[in-house]
Design an enzyme around this catalytic site. Structure first.
Site, short mmCIF file in Angstrom:
data_model
loop_
_atom_site.label_atom_id
_atom_site.label_comp_id
_atom_site.label_asym_id
_atom_site.label_seq_id
_atom_site.Cartn_x
_atom_site.Cartn_y
_atom_site.Cartn_z
N GLU A 18 23.75 -34.71 35.72
CA GLU A 18 22.80 -35.69 35.20
C GLU A 18 23.53 -36.92 34.68
O GLU A 18 24.63 -36.81 34.13
CB GLU A 18 22.00 -35.07 34.05
CG GLU A 18 21.18 -33.88 34.49
CD GLU A 18 20.36 -33.34 33.34
OE1 GLU A 18 19.24 -33.80 33.16
OE2 GLU A 18 20.88 -32.50 32.61
N LYS A 33 26.23 -33.28 31.83
CA LYS A 33 25.61 -34.52 31.36
C LYS A 33 26.60 -35.67 31.49
O LYS A 33 27.82 -35.46 31.49
CB LYS A 33 25.25 -34.39 29.88
CG LYS A 33 24.33 -33.22 29.57
CD LYS A 33 22.90 -33.68 29.52
CE LYS A 33 21.97 -32.58 29.08
NZ LYS A 33 20.69 -32.62 29.77
N HIS A 52 18.02 -22.38 35.05
CA HIS A 52 17.60 -23.13 36.24
C HIS A 52 18.41 -22.81 37.51
O HIS A 52 17.86 -22.48 38.54
CB HIS A 52 17.71 -24.63 35.99
CG HIS A 52 16.93 -25.12 34.80
ND1 HIS A 52 15.69 -24.64 34.47
CD2 HIS A 52 17.20 -26.07 33.87
CE1 HIS A 52 15.24 -25.27 33.39
NE2 HIS A 52 16.15 -26.13 33.00
N LYS A 99 12.17 -21.96 27.91
CA LYS A 99 13.56 -21.53 27.83
C LYS A 99 14.22 -22.19 26.61
O LYS A 99 13.70 -23.20 26.17
CB LYS A 99 14.31 -21.88 29.11
CG LYS A 99 14.46 -23.40 29.34
CD LYS A 99 15.55 -23.69 30.31
CE LYS A 99 16.78 -24.28 29.70
NZ LYS A 99 16.70 -25.68 29.27
N ASP A 152 22.11 -24.10 28.90
CA ASP A 152 21.00 -25.02 29.11
C ASP A 152 20.57 -25.09 30.58
O ASP A 152 19.38 -25.17 30.87
CB ASP A 152 21.43 -26.42 28.63
CG ASP A 152 20.31 -27.44 28.70
OD1 ASP A 152 19.19 -27.12 28.25
OD2 ASP A 152 20.53 -28.56 29.21
O1 BG6 Z 1 15.95 -33.27 35.73
P1 BG6 Z 1 14.94 -32.55 34.87
O2 BG6 Z 1 13.77 -32.05 35.61
O3 BG6 Z 1 14.59 -33.36 33.65
O4 BG6 Z 1 15.66 -31.23 34.35
C1 BG6 Z 1 16.84 -31.31 33.62
C2 BG6 Z 1 16.60 -30.93 32.16
O5 BG6 Z 1 16.22 -29.55 32.13
C3 BG6 Z 1 16.01 -29.02 30.82
O6 BG6 Z 1 15.59 -27.70 30.90
C4 BG6 Z 1 17.29 -29.12 30.05
O7 BG6 Z 1 17.10 -28.61 28.73
C5 BG6 Z 1 17.75 -30.56 29.97
O8 BG6 Z 1 19.00 -30.66 29.28
C6 BG6 Z 1 17.87 -31.16 31.34
O9 BG6 Z 1 18.10 -32.55 31.20
#
Ligand code: BG6
Length: 475
Positions: free
Chosen positions: A205, A328, A229, A137, A224
């Site tokens: 996050e 974030k 997701h 992606k 993103d």
């Molecule tokens: O918590 P995980 O599994 O690292 O997934 C989150 C991440 O998924 C990614 O696809 C995003 O580009 C990131 O910005 C993000 O931090």
């Protein structure tokens, strides 16, 4: 799964995605699958000898705490090629060097524009019939560009050779949802707007930009995280019951659910919110304001927190607000929250009304909890609540390992089908247009907080936020 031999050629092998996610994912997969025989070939524009490449792979796996025996299996068979993926001659020679007795997976760990350029090159070449393409992606940047990319791909390979990667489909929580929803009667009987009042899918996050301005500043939180997701998590949570778990059935049902999804009230302005972080510290680490991060262009107004509310307009879900939110540099709340409606009637004689039930799926760590009304703590006919909690335990395999295992087996079950990728963009495109036209204010929140003050007040039932009760829950 039957395929146990494959050549995995990673294009963009010198990049962050390869060392941080792909290689550790592969190692966790190999740790549990002694039968798998994977030839790993790294390719990128940098010049490395095979030995230098092996050292990089070993370092990446050591940094990511992969088991020693799995690390050595990855390192043992690997080699490296310097490659410009936009050169037809170099690509043809590279592909010829890969062909042996096993299928080849070309994994594009490259920026989107380079991936597309490389696919244009592939379209001109003679390709093995069992070649598989694994694409990261973001897949396109709008419904139209995703459709165009799909047209390009299907001009030279069949859909079943294309694996659009979304690692959330490999998360234990997301896969567990299927078992939990369809393996017991308790949930399957209450899984509709008759009993469910609202749903939130939150992935906040703690990490901030982490030197990813080159990609993130053009993407932002909506593209993103939500477009890909979280919409897929929503589809797994709300789709109809599969009669079997296979790639056709599951992806049909995901597509079916997403086709019924639209912005709440069909209003991209009222159903969306955006914000970005201001300076602060998390765990003693100083983080600058987003606009002061290295490589950020403040004029772009990129959001680091986005929230949209959608509705699945079908007989099962009509009217239920589903809020998707991710950002974030936040407190780190990552969960799916399913709020049930109040009971239809409370027996006369009880002191108060009971609090409605709430079911939560925690993501990373994987947990499940159900807050239910009961009585007795305060008096026989006075309501209180009880929390039933379970640790679901994390899978040994990281999400990328899970995804890779299916790609290696040639099974697209956990890959995003072309029409599904387009559908996800169709849902968010009007929001992106409203934001580009500045119709939704870009708010601010301090690093490490739970979000903008105004959103919190709205969630607590005070107001000032157009989404009102659909925003952040106060708990
Ligand atoms: O918590 P995980 O599994 O690292 O997934 C989150 C991440 O998924 C990614 O696809 C995003 O580009 C990131 O910005 C993000 O931090």
């Amino acid at each position: 799964m039957t395929t146990d031999k494959v050549t995995l050629a990673v294009l963009g092998a010198s990049g962050d995605l390869t060392s941080r996610l792909l290689l550790p994912g592969l190692a966790t997969l190999l740790a549990g699958r002694p039968d798998l025989d994977v030839h790993l070939v790294g390719a990128a524009t940098e010049t490395y000898t095979d030995e230098e490449w092996k050292t990089r792979v070993r370092e990446a796996l050591t940094t990511n705490a992969c088991p020693d025996h799995a690390r050595e299996r990855v390192v043992a068979g690997t080699r490296y090629t310097t490659l410009d993926v936009t050169s037809p001659e170099q690509m043809a020679t590279f592909l010829a060097s890969l062909s042996d007795d096993r299928p080849v997976v070309l994994y594009f760990a490259l920026p989107p524009a380079v991936t597309i350029a490389a696919c244009r090159v592939l379209a001109q070449l003679d390709l093995p019939d069992d070649l598989r393409l694994a694409l990261e992606k973001p897949f396109g940047e709008s419904e139209e560009s995703a459709r165009e990319f799909n047209r390009l791909l299907t001009s030279f390979v069949r859909e079943e050779q294309i694996f659009r990667v979304d690692h959330f489909l490999g998360r234990a929580t997301v896969l567990n949802i299927v078992g939990l929803r369809f393996g017991n009667r308790v949930l399957s009987r209450v899984w509709s707007s008759d009993d469910i009042e609202s749903i939130e899918i939150i992935y906040d996050e703690q990490i901030a930009l982490e030197d990813r301005a080159g990609y993130y500043d053009k993407a932002g939180a909506l593209r993103d995280m939500l477009q890909s997701h979280l919409l897929l998590v929503m589809a797994m949570l709300m789709m109809e019951a599969p009669s079997r778990v296979d790639a056709v059935e599951l992806r049909d049902l995901i597509g079916h659910l997403l086709r019924a999804t639209r912005l709440y009230g069909d209003d991209p302005v009222a159903s969306s919110h955006r914000a970005r972080y201001t300076a602060g510290d998390v765990d003693g680490r100083e983080i600058p304001s987003y606009v002061d991060e290295r490589g950020v262009d403040p004029a772009r107004c990129t959001e680091t927190l986005s929230e949209i509310t959608v509705e699945v307009a079908n007989a099962r879900w009509k009217g239920v607000p589903v809020t998707l939110r991710s950002g974030k540099a936040l407190g780190g709340r990552r969960e799916i929250v399913v709020r049930f409606r109040p009971v239809a009637h409370v027996p006369v004689g009880f002191v108060d009304d009971p609090a409605p039930d709430v079911l939560r799926f925690g993501m990373n760590p994987e947990t499940l909890s159900l807050r239910m009304a009961t009585s007795g703590a305060e008096g026989a006919f006075d309501f209180s609540t009880v929390d039933l909690q379970a640790e679901l335990g994390d899978s040994e395999m990281r999400p990328y390992g899970e995804i890779l295992s299916y790609i290696i087996a040639g099974d697209p079950l956990l890959s995003v089908r072309g029409d599904v990728a387009e559908e996800c963009w169709r849902i968010v495109d009007p929001v992106l247009a409203a934001w580009a036209a500045d119709e939704v204010p870009l708010e601010e929140y301090p690093v490490g907080s739970a979000g903008p003050e105004q959103w919190l007040r709205a969630a607590a039932g005070e107001d000032g936020h157009p989404g009102s009760r659909r925003g952040l829950p106060a708990e």
